[in-house]
Design an enzyme around this catalytic site. Structure first.
Site, mmCIF file in Angstrom:
data_model
loop_
_atom_site.group_PDB
_atom_site.id
_atom_site.type_symbol
_atom_site.label_atom_id
_atom_site.label_comp_id
_atom_site.label_asym_id
_atom_site.label_seq_id
_atom_site.Cartn_x
_atom_site.Cartn_y
_atom_site.Cartn_z
ATOM 1 C CG LEU A 329 -2.171 -0.880 1.158
ATOM 2 C CD1 LEU A 329 -2.856 -0.933 2.518
ATOM 3 C CD2 LEU A 329 -3.143 -0.384 0.100
ATOM 4 C CG HIS A 330 3.372 2.548 3.192
ATOM 5 N ND1 HIS A 330 2.674 1.656 3.968
ATOM 6 C CD2 HIS A 330 3.407 3.705 3.896
ATOM 7 C CE1 HIS A 330 2.307 2.238 5.094
ATOM 8 N NE2 HIS A 330 2.739 3.485 5.080
ATOM 9 N N GLY A 331 3.645 1.541 -1.508
ATOM 10 C CA GLY A 331 4.293 1.695 -2.803
ATOM 11 C C GLY A 331 5.602 0.932 -2.903
#
Length: 450
Positions: A329-331
Site C-alpha cells: 500500500l505504501h508503494g
C-alpha cells in the site's frame, strides 16, 4: 543553517527556521481547512443526503486539484475502478479479497508504468486512503456490516470526503454516514480542532528545526565515530517521527473540522479522534506498542481486514501478510518495504519471546501492558520493572536503527530506486546491522527456552 556556534545557532533559529516553517505550513493547508469548515456547515443545514454527498464530492475534487492538479485523475480512476468492481461483483461473497488484489495491481502498475515516480509518490497518501476505504467497504459488504452496495454518489462522497482525502486518516463507511447527519457546533469540537492544529504545527517545527540539529546544539553530546553515527541516526529517526505526528495531528484537524472523528454513547458526543500516540512511540513499552500507536486508524484497518482474514494461515503468516500488505500500500519503495518487513519479524519475535518469559516468570512482562485483573503473580517487583525497561531500551534501539534510513536526502532519490536501495544498505551497514542481529539473537534465545 550551516555550522554555527550554539549561541549563534539559537539566534538564527527563530527567523531562519521556526517562522518560515510555520508560515509555509499554514500557506499550504489554509484552503483545505476552509473547505473542511464549509463541508461541516453544509452538513448542518438539514439538506437531503444526496446534496450533502454531492457537496462532499465537489469539495474533495477541488482539494485534490489544489494539491495534485491534473495528476488527480489517477486517484479518480482508482475510485471509479473500485466502484465498478463492487457493482459488478455485488452478488459475490469474497469481494474484499478480489478487490484488494485488484487495487494492489493498479497501484503497482501505476507506479511502474502509468506516470513518473516522483508525481506518483506525491499522491501516495491519497491513493492509500482511497484504496483502504474501498477495500474496507468490500469486506464490510461481505461480512454484512454494510447491507448493500452504496449508490454511486454515496460511494464517491465517502471516498472524496474532504476531511480525509489528502492526509487521511482512514475512516469506515458507517463512520462517514454517521458524520453526514451533521452534529451541532460545540465548544468541545472547536477545542479539539484547535488543539490538534497547534500540536501539528509544533510537530512540524520540531521535525524541521529541532530534530535535525538535536546533537550537539540542543543536547551537547559528542563522541567517537561510532557514537556520532548513532546520534545522527537518532536525529533522522526523530525528524521522521515528528513529520508523521505532524500529518497525524493535521489529519485529526481536517477530519474533525469537516464533521467526522467522534464517538457517541447515548447522548454523550465526544470529539476524540486519535491518529498517533507520540509518547507510546518515543517512550515505548515494546515494538508492538509502537506499530499500533504509529497510525491508529491504519492499524485498525490492517488488523480488521488483513490480519483477521489471514489468521487462518497461522499467527506468523498473518503478521507477515499484514506487513507485506502495508508495504504494498505504501508503494514500491525499497527502504519502506525493508523497514516494514523488518518490523514484521521484530514485532513477532518480541511478542512470542515476552509471552514465553511472562509464562516462565509468571510476571507482567508481555508486549502489551497487562490488565489490572491479570493472573500474573509478579506485577510490581523491581526485577519486573527492570525487564520491561530493558525491552523499552531495545525498542528505542530498533527505532533508531530502522529510522536511520529516513532523511531529507531520500526525497531526492525518489526516481532512482537503486540509489534508495544503496542508501538503505549503507545506513544499516554503518550501524553494523545491529537491529537485525539482535532480533536474530532474541529468536535463538526464544527457541532455547521454549
Amino acid at each position: 543553517m550551516g555550522a554555527f556556534s550554539r549561541q549563534k545557532f539559537f539566534q538564527e533559529l527563530a527567523h531562519g527556521c521556526l517562522l518560515p516553517t510555520a508560515q509555509q505550513g499554514l500557506e499550504q493547508v489554509w484552503q483545505l481547512l476552509v473547505i473542511c469548515l464549509l463541508c461541516r456547515l453544509l452538513w448542518m443545514l438539514g439538506l437531503p443526503s444526496f446534496v450533502k454527498h454531492l457537496g462532499t464530492v465537489v469539495g474533495g475534487f477541488y482539494t485534490l486539484y489544489l494539491f495534485f492538479e491534473l495528476h488527480m485523475i489517477w486517484v479518480v480512476l482508482l475510485s471509479l475502478l473500485c466502484y465498478l468492481f463492487l457493482f459488478l461483483c455485488r452478488h459475490s461473497t469474497i469481494r474484499g479479497t478480489f478487490l484488494s488484489i485488484t487495487v494492489l495491481i493498479y497501484l503497482l502498475l501505476g507506479e511502474l508504468h502509468m506516470m513518473d515516480t516522483t508525481n506518483w509518490h506525491k499522491m501516495r497518501g491519497s491513493q492509500m486512503v482511497v484504496a483502504m476505504k474501498a477495500i474496507s467497504l468490500a469486506f464490510d459488504l461481505d461480512r454484512g456490516v454494510v447491507t448493500s452496495v452504496p449508490s454511486p454518489i454515496e460511494f464517491m462522497g465517502y471516498i472524496y470526503f474532504v476531511g480525509t482525502v489528502i492526509f487521511g486518516p482512514w475512516i469506515s463507511f458507517n463512520s462517514y454516514k454517521e458524520a453526514l447527519e451533521g452534529r451541532k457546533l460545540s465548544f468541545s469540537w472547536l477545542l479539539k480542532v484547535s488543539v490538534s492544529w497547534v500540536k501539528s504545527q509544533v510537530c512540524l517545527v520540531i521535525s524541521n528545526c529541532v530534530a535535525p540539529y538535536l546533537f550537539p546544539y540542543f543536547i551537547p553530546v559528542y563522541g567517537d565515530k561510532l557514537l556520532r553515527r548513532w546520534l545522527l541516526a537518532y536525529e533522522n529517526t526523530m525528524s521522521f517521527h515528528f513529520s508523521n505526528y505532524f500529518v497525524g495531528y493535521l489529519s485529526e484537524t481536517t477530519t474533525t473540522l469537516a464533521g467526522a472523528g467522534f464517538t457517541e454513547e447515548k447522548e454523550n458526543l465526544k470529539w476524540d479522534m486519535t491518529v498517533s500516540k507520540p509518547l507510546n512511540i518515543e517512550f515505548p513499552r515494546s515494538m508492538v506498542e509502537v506499530v499500533t500507536s504509529w497510525n491508529l486508524p491504519m492499524s485498525r484497518f490492517l488488523h480488521t481486514y488483513v490480519f483477521k482474514s489471514a489468521l487462518k494461515f497461522g499467527t506468523f503468516s498473518a503478521v507477515m501478510v499484514t506487513y507485506t500488505a502495508s508495504a504494498l500500500l505504501h508503494g514500491l519503495s525499497f527502504h519502506l518495504g525493508a523497514v516494514l518487513i523488518s518490523l514484521g519479524f521484530i514485532t513477532y519475535i518480541e511478542h512470542v519471546l515476552r509471552k514465553r518469559l511472562a509464562a516462565v516468570f509468571n510476571a507482567c512482562i508481555l508486549s502489551k501492558k497487562c490488565q489490572p485483573n491479570c493472573t500474573h503473580q509478579n506485577k510490581k517487583k523491581l526485577w519486573v520493572y527492570m525487564i520491561n525497561t530493558a525491552f523499552s531500551a531495545l525498542a528505542i534501539l530498533h527505532l533508531t536503527y530502522l529510522g536511520s534510513v529516513f532523511n531529507s536526502s531520500v526525497d531526492y532519490m525518489e526516481e532512482d530506486e537503486d540509489d534508495i536501495t544503496h542508501h538503505t544498505i549503507q545506513k544499516w551497514s554503518e550501524l553494523s546491522w545491529t537491529s537485525h542481529w539482535v532480533t536474530f539473537g532474541c529468536w535463538i534465545f526464544y527457541r532455547l527456552i521454549l
